[in-house]
Design a protein around this motif. Structure first.
Motif, PDB file in Angstrom:
ATOM      1  N   GLN A   2       8.094   5.330   0.931  1.00  0.00           N
ATOM      2  CA  GLN A   2       7.409   5.054  -0.335  1.00  0.00           C
ATOM      3  C   GLN A   2       8.239   5.608  -1.488  1.00  0.00           C
ATOM      4  O   GLN A   2       8.974   6.596  -1.347  1.00  0.00           O
ATOM      5  CB  GLN A   2       6.017   5.698  -0.324  1.00  0.00           C
ATOM      6  N   THR A   5      -4.340   7.545   0.066  1.00  0.00           N
ATOM      7  CA  THR A   5      -3.293   7.218  -0.901  1.00  0.00           C
ATOM      8  C   THR A   5      -3.861   6.209  -1.893  1.00  0.00           C
ATOM      9  O   THR A   5      -4.805   5.474  -1.602  1.00  0.00           O
ATOM     10  CB  THR A   5      -2.068   6.635  -0.197  1.00  0.00           C
ATOM     11  N   GLN A  29       4.204   8.364  -5.793  1.00  0.00           N
ATOM     12  CA  GLN A  29       3.004   7.946  -5.068  1.00  0.00           C
ATOM     13  C   GLN A  29       1.925   9.033  -5.228  1.00  0.00           C
ATOM     14  O   GLN A  29       2.215  10.230  -5.186  1.00  0.00           O
ATOM     15  CB  GLN A  29       3.328   7.734  -3.587  1.00  0.00           C
ATOM     16  N   GLY A  84       4.253  11.491   7.076  1.00  0.00           N
ATOM     17  CA  GLY A  84       2.945  10.864   6.904  1.00  0.00           C
ATOM     18  C   GLY A  84       2.036  11.790   6.126  1.00  0.00           C
ATOM     19  O   GLY A  84       2.427  12.865   5.669  1.00  0.00           O
ATOM     20  N   ASP A  98      -2.678   3.469  -2.864  1.00  0.00           N
ATOM     21  CA  ASP A  98      -2.562   2.067  -2.462  1.00  0.00           C
ATOM     22  C   ASP A  98      -3.438   1.736  -1.269  1.00  0.00           C
ATOM     23  O   ASP A  98      -3.470   0.598  -0.806  1.00  0.00           O
ATOM     24  CB  ASP A  98      -1.094   1.733  -2.161  1.00  0.00           C
ATOM     25  N   GLY A  99      -4.151   2.743  -0.717  1.00  0.00           N
ATOM     26  CA  GLY A  99      -5.073   2.493   0.377  1.00  0.00           C
ATOM     27  C   GLY A  99      -4.433   2.381   1.740  1.00  0.00           C
ATOM     28  O   GLY A  99      -5.132   2.054   2.712  1.00  0.00           O
ATOM     29  N   LEU A 100      -3.128   2.679   1.888  1.00  0.00           N
ATOM     30  CA  LEU A 100      -2.487   2.581   3.198  1.00  0.00           C
ATOM     31  C   LEU A 100      -3.009   3.645   4.151  1.00  0.00           C
ATOM     32  O   LEU A 100      -3.127   3.425   5.354  1.00  0.00           O
ATOM     33  CB  LEU A 100      -0.967   2.718   3.047  1.00  0.00           C
ATOM     34  N   VAL A 101      -3.323   4.808   3.624  1.00  0.00           N
ATOM     35  CA  VAL A 101      -3.868   5.892   4.443  1.00  0.00           C
ATOM     36  C   VAL A 101      -5.223   6.265   3.859  1.00  0.00           C
ATOM     37  O   VAL A 101      -5.336   6.461   2.644  1.00  0.00           O
ATOM     38  CB  VAL A 101      -2.930   7.115   4.451  1.00  0.00           C
ATOM     39  N   ASP A 102      -6.225   6.368   4.715  1.00  0.00           N
ATOM     40  CA  ASP A 102      -7.575   6.694   4.259  1.00  0.00           C
ATOM     41  C   ASP A 102      -8.231   7.579   5.304  1.00  0.00           C
ATOM     42  O   ASP A 102      -8.449   7.155   6.441  1.00  0.00           O
ATOM     43  CB  ASP A 102      -8.398   5.415   4.043  1.00  0.00           C
TER      44      ASP A 102
END
Length: 469
Positions: A146, A94, A150, A67, A96-100
């Motif tokens: 992923q 990230t 990335q 992660g 793609d906005g999966l982790v913020d």
């Protein structure tokens, strides 16, 4: 104010009214450039600090657990807040906005980020302006599940209190310096203008202090090069005024000297005629008075002609000398026939053109013809001849009269000069008039012997080029 109206002011006021606004305009432009430079300098300095915080945070990002982990350097952020003298916000996410992580609602960068190339932008966050630094790099390894490539986005934002204070101080310091320089420049310019115009003040005082009779030239010493043509023009005008004044004085002196004797003679003759009872002798006295009056009128006209020649402005034009000389010669043919004198005209082989005043040139030729016909004996010959060279045209009047002794020719054109062999009444002004007219045209009067060293030849020499009148 109309710009042309500035020319009616003094040179000092004109220069100051033109130069001072120009300096103020340049000063305003300098202040604006200083402000822009200060803003750019402050942004560059603070953006480097912002990039340092981003790099420090990036060094604490890890994907080893599968992660996205961020070990926040809180002491570093606290130190950065102290340096920024305001609030600091951060965001790690990230692409793609999966982790913020952090302040997820920070304004996104306005343009697509280039990997490992920082981007800075101004934005508003919680109703206050902030400066946002954005940075992207490829995660290695990527998050679990992923694909490779990335990217992670790191953003740090700071409020602008410190930047604005730094910029304001820098601008105020620069403006104060520019204003001081502007004041010094205006002072130096005012002093320089006053110092540069001192010769003009001296020139004005010198001219004002002159008497009305002082027609000496103005000395050019100490006169600026730009004003020297004006001084030369004034001196040229003064010289012309002096010549006209001298011409008037000469006329008054000549008139008082030359007319005193004829008028006294006339007074005596009139008294004699009034006392004479014999009609025949009285008539004889009246005829003598008439002759004396005619000579006095001729002498007066000659003096007036000479005064006019000396002072009148030239009305020069390109003339066909052949036509003018032939026309003038024809006018004297009746007088030549009465005296039984052969008056001829020999034209030039080609058309002769000069720049001259037709009326004055005709006056000069008429005086030469009058002298030649008066002093040539009956049955003699007078010839008007035209010749030319590359640079001059010559009008000659040649007679076979008694001529003039060689030693007297140098003074023959002087005012009231009479040759030692002169047997007729005359004024002694004819040749003086001719010489004055020739010199007014940039030429000269030449006196010589006639053909075969007999008689007399008087020539008007004119340049075959335009001359100043």
């Amino acid at each position: 104010m109309n710009l042309n109206a500035l020319h009616t002011l003094s040179l000092r006021r004109t220069l100051l009214l033109v130069l001072v606004p120009g300096l103020l305009l340049v000063g305003g432009a300098e202040v604006w450039l200083t402000w822009r430079t200060a803003v750019d300098a402050a942004n560059a300095a603070y953006d480097r600090s912002l990039l340092g915080a981003i790099k420090a945070m990036d060094a604490n990002i890890s994907t080893a657990s599968g992660g996205l982990g961020v070990e926040l350097p809180y002491r570093l952020l606290e130190f950065f807040e102290l340096t920024a003298n305001g609030r600091v916000y951060y965001r790690v996410a990230t692409e793609d906005g999966l982790v913020d992580i952090g302040n997820a609602d920070l304004p996104p960068p306005p343009r697509v980020l280039v990997s490992e190339s920082p981007q800075y932008s101004d934005a508003t966050y919680y109703d206050e302006p902030v400066r946002v630094g954005s940075y992207a790099r490829v995660l290695d390894p990527p998050l679990a599940g992923q694909a490779a490539g990335q990217r992670v986005i790191i953003q740090i934002a700071e409020t602008l209190e410190s930047r604005q204070a730094f910029t304001r101080a820098l601008v105020l310091e620069s403006v104060a310096r520019d204003l001081l320089l502007l004041v010094v420049a205006i002072g130096l310019m005012t002093g320089a203008v006053g110092w540069a115009l001192r010769p003009l003040t001296r020139l004005r005082n010198e001219v004002e202090a002159r008497s009305a009779l002082d027609l000496t030239p103005i000395l050019p010493m100490g006169i600026p090069a730009d004003v020297l043509p004006l001084v030369e023009a004034i001196n040229h005008h003064v010289e012309r005024s002096r010549q006209q004044t001298q011409a008037r004085q000469r006329f008054v002196e000549d008139a008082s000297h030359q007319l005193r004797t004829p008028l006294a003679t006339l007074t005596t003759q009139i008294g004699f005629a009034l006392r004479e009872p014999d009609p025949a002798k009285q008539r004889e006295a009246l005829l003598a008075i008439k002759t004396q009056l005619e000579e006095t009128v001729w002498q007066t006209n000659q003096m007036l002609t000479l005064a006019r020649v000396d002072s009148a402005a030239l009305r020069a034009d390109t003339l066909d000398v052949s036509e003018l000389v032939e026309k003038t010669t024809r006018k004297w043919w009746p007088a030549a026939r009465e005296l039984n004198i052969d008056l001829g005209f020999e034209p030039d082989a080609e058309t002769l053109r000069v720049v001259a005043d037709a009326a004055l040139l005709q006056e000069a030729l008429s005086n030469l013809l009058h002298n030649a016909l008066n002093y040539t004996p009956r049955g003699g010959r007078v010839t008007v001849k035209l010749t030319h060279s590359e640079c001059e045209g010559v009008i000659s009047v040649i007679d076979n009269g008694p001529g003039l002794p060689m030693q007297e020719r140098a003074h023959a054109a002087d005012r009231f000069f009479r040759g030692s062999n002169a047997s007729l009444q005359g004024t002694g002004l004819g040749l003086a008039i001719v010489r004055s007219i020739a010199e007014r045209h940039g030429g000269e009067l030449r006196l010589d012997s006639g053909a075969n060293d007999q008689g007399f030849a008087a020539s008007i020499v004119l340049p075959r080029r335009p001359t100043a009148g």
